[in-house]
Scaffold this motif. Structure first.
Motif, PDB file in Angstrom:
ATOM      1  N   THR A   1      -6.251  51.803  45.284  1.00 42.60           N
ATOM      2  CA  THR A   1      -7.411  52.176  46.098  1.00 42.60           C
ATOM      3  C   THR A   1      -8.213  50.927  46.434  1.00 42.60           C
ATOM      4  O   THR A   1      -8.590  50.164  45.543  1.00 42.60           O
ATOM      5  CB  THR A   1      -8.311  53.159  45.331  1.00 42.60           C
TER       6      THR A   1
ATOM      7  N   ARG B   1      -0.369  48.950  46.924  1.00 45.51           N
ATOM      8  CA  ARG B   1      -0.594  50.098  46.057  1.00 45.51           C
ATOM      9  C   ARG B   1      -2.000  50.072  45.459  1.00 45.51           C
ATOM     10  O   ARG B   1      -2.490  49.037  45.049  1.00 45.51           O
ATOM     11  CB  ARG B   1       0.450  50.084  44.927  1.00 45.51           C
TER      12      ARG B   1
ATOM     13  N   SER C   1      -7.484  56.194  52.786  1.00 41.97           N
ATOM     14  CA  SER C   1      -6.253  56.261  52.013  1.00 41.97           C
ATOM     15  C   SER C   1      -5.103  55.631  52.787  1.00 41.97           C
ATOM     16  O   SER C   1      -4.933  55.874  53.985  1.00 41.97           O
ATOM     17  CB  SER C   1      -5.922  57.722  51.684  1.00 41.97           C
ATOM     18  N   GLY C   2      -4.324  54.820  52.108  1.00 49.63           N
ATOM     19  CA  GLY C   2      -3.214  54.136  52.756  1.00 49.63           C
ATOM     20  C   GLY C   2      -3.558  52.763  53.262  1.00 49.63           C
ATOM     21  O   GLY C   2      -2.662  52.010  53.677  1.00 49.63           O
ATOM     22  N   THR C   3      -4.846  52.407  53.262  1.00 44.02           N
ATOM     23  CA  THR C   3      -5.235  51.064  53.692  1.00 44.02           C
ATOM     24  C   THR C   3      -4.720  50.051  52.681  1.00 44.02           C
ATOM     25  O   THR C   3      -4.920  50.201  51.472  1.00 44.02           O
ATOM     26  CB  THR C   3      -6.760  50.935  53.795  1.00 44.02           C
TER      27      THR C   3
END
Length: 291
Positions: free
Chosen positions: A205, A203, A194-196
């Motif tokens: 997945t 923004r 998450s956040g990659t």
């Protein structure tokens, strides 16, 4: 003795080896072709019996499909240009197709005509198709269906090291888990932490292919936009480059314009081209880690 950790290679049951081609359906093939040419692509072939044109640069192939009889996209039927297919290079197309069906994918009806190659595929997002292609190292699918340019023009070099980085897919709100499961079950794509994020539009997945050569990005509608129409569909192709600034400079010389306003401003991480006819744009992504 130096300590050695055991990091097994990601499972790749289909032998996925990158993207063979992406396909657009359009009622404006000349206009879209001109846009691709500004991006460094060269027309290298025409289909023998359909209104379909092949563009290429480096290891990337883009198919422009103006044959209305083969469209499944309702957007294309109404005159828009749509990103309608991704073809994956696999070890064995038949086995990959059956593997996907066994895990719940929906088959698409064959569209091959007489003397045409049948490429197996399954339904993807919206009206899009995921194809499986095994003929790519030597004898290729294009040798069957296309009249290709002479050898001197058939393999134009990539501009600024451009290569397929990934594809962005719009999904409906709270559907990320379902789509992650879809790509994991069918082809063993794996979500990145998450956040990659990559590029200037982080923004969503990120899913990495098991071969490590490209990504999929799943994007839900932004918060506070419940009144905005948001289809589940493929919306954009990302091109990787080792040097975003150099790529931008070369593309600008060819007439490509980039979005340059907050929050989408070019940086060393990436850049976004202006929209073509309200439906097509491209993203540059700095991608030394995945290629």
């Amino acid at each position: 003795m130096k300590t050695q950790e055991n990091h097994p290679e990601p499972s790749n049951p289909l032998g996925i080896d990158g993207v063979e081609f992406i396909e657009y359906a359009t009622a404006e093939p000349l206009a879209l072709g001109a846009v691709l040419e500004t991006m460094g692509f060269v027309q290298v072939g025409r289909h023998r019996s359909r209104e379909v044109v092949l563009y290429r640069q480096g290891d990337m192939n883009v198919v422009v499909n103006a044959d209305a009889d083969s469209w499944s996209s309702t957007d294309a039927e109404h005159g828009a240009t749509s990103l309608t297919a991704i073809a994956l290079r696999v070890r064995n197309a038949g086995e990959a197709y059956q593997h996907a069906l066994d895990r719940g994918a929906w088959a698409i009806p064959t569209r091959a005509g007489a003397m045409e190659l049948n490429i197996p595929g399954v339904h993807g997002a919206g009206d899009s198709v995921i194809y499986f292609v095994e003929r790519y190292p030597d004898f290729s699918i294009y040798d069957v269906d296309f009249k290709l340019a002479d050898a001197a023009r058939a393999h134009p070099p990539a501009l600024a090291g451009l290569h397929f980085f990934g594809v962005v897919q719009a999904i409906r709100r709270d559907r990320s888990a379902e789509w992650i499961d879809f790509y994991q079950q069918l082809m063993n794509f794996q979500p990145l932490p998450s956040g990659t994020g990559f590029g200037i539009l982080p923004r969503g997945t990120m899913l990495a292919s098991p071969c490590g050569k490209f990504c999929l990005q799943l994007v839900e509608p932004p918060e506070g936009t419940d009144d905005v129409h948001w289809d589940e569909e493929l919306i954009r192709v990302g091109f990787g480059t080792p040097d975003v600034a150099s790529a931008m400079a070369l593309l600008a010389e060819r007439g490509v314009t980039f979005v340059d306003r907050p929050p989408v401003q070019p940086s060393e991480k990436g850049a976004l081209t202006q929209m073509f006819r309200g439906s097509v744009n491209f993203e540059l992504v700095a991608s030394p880690a995945l290629n």
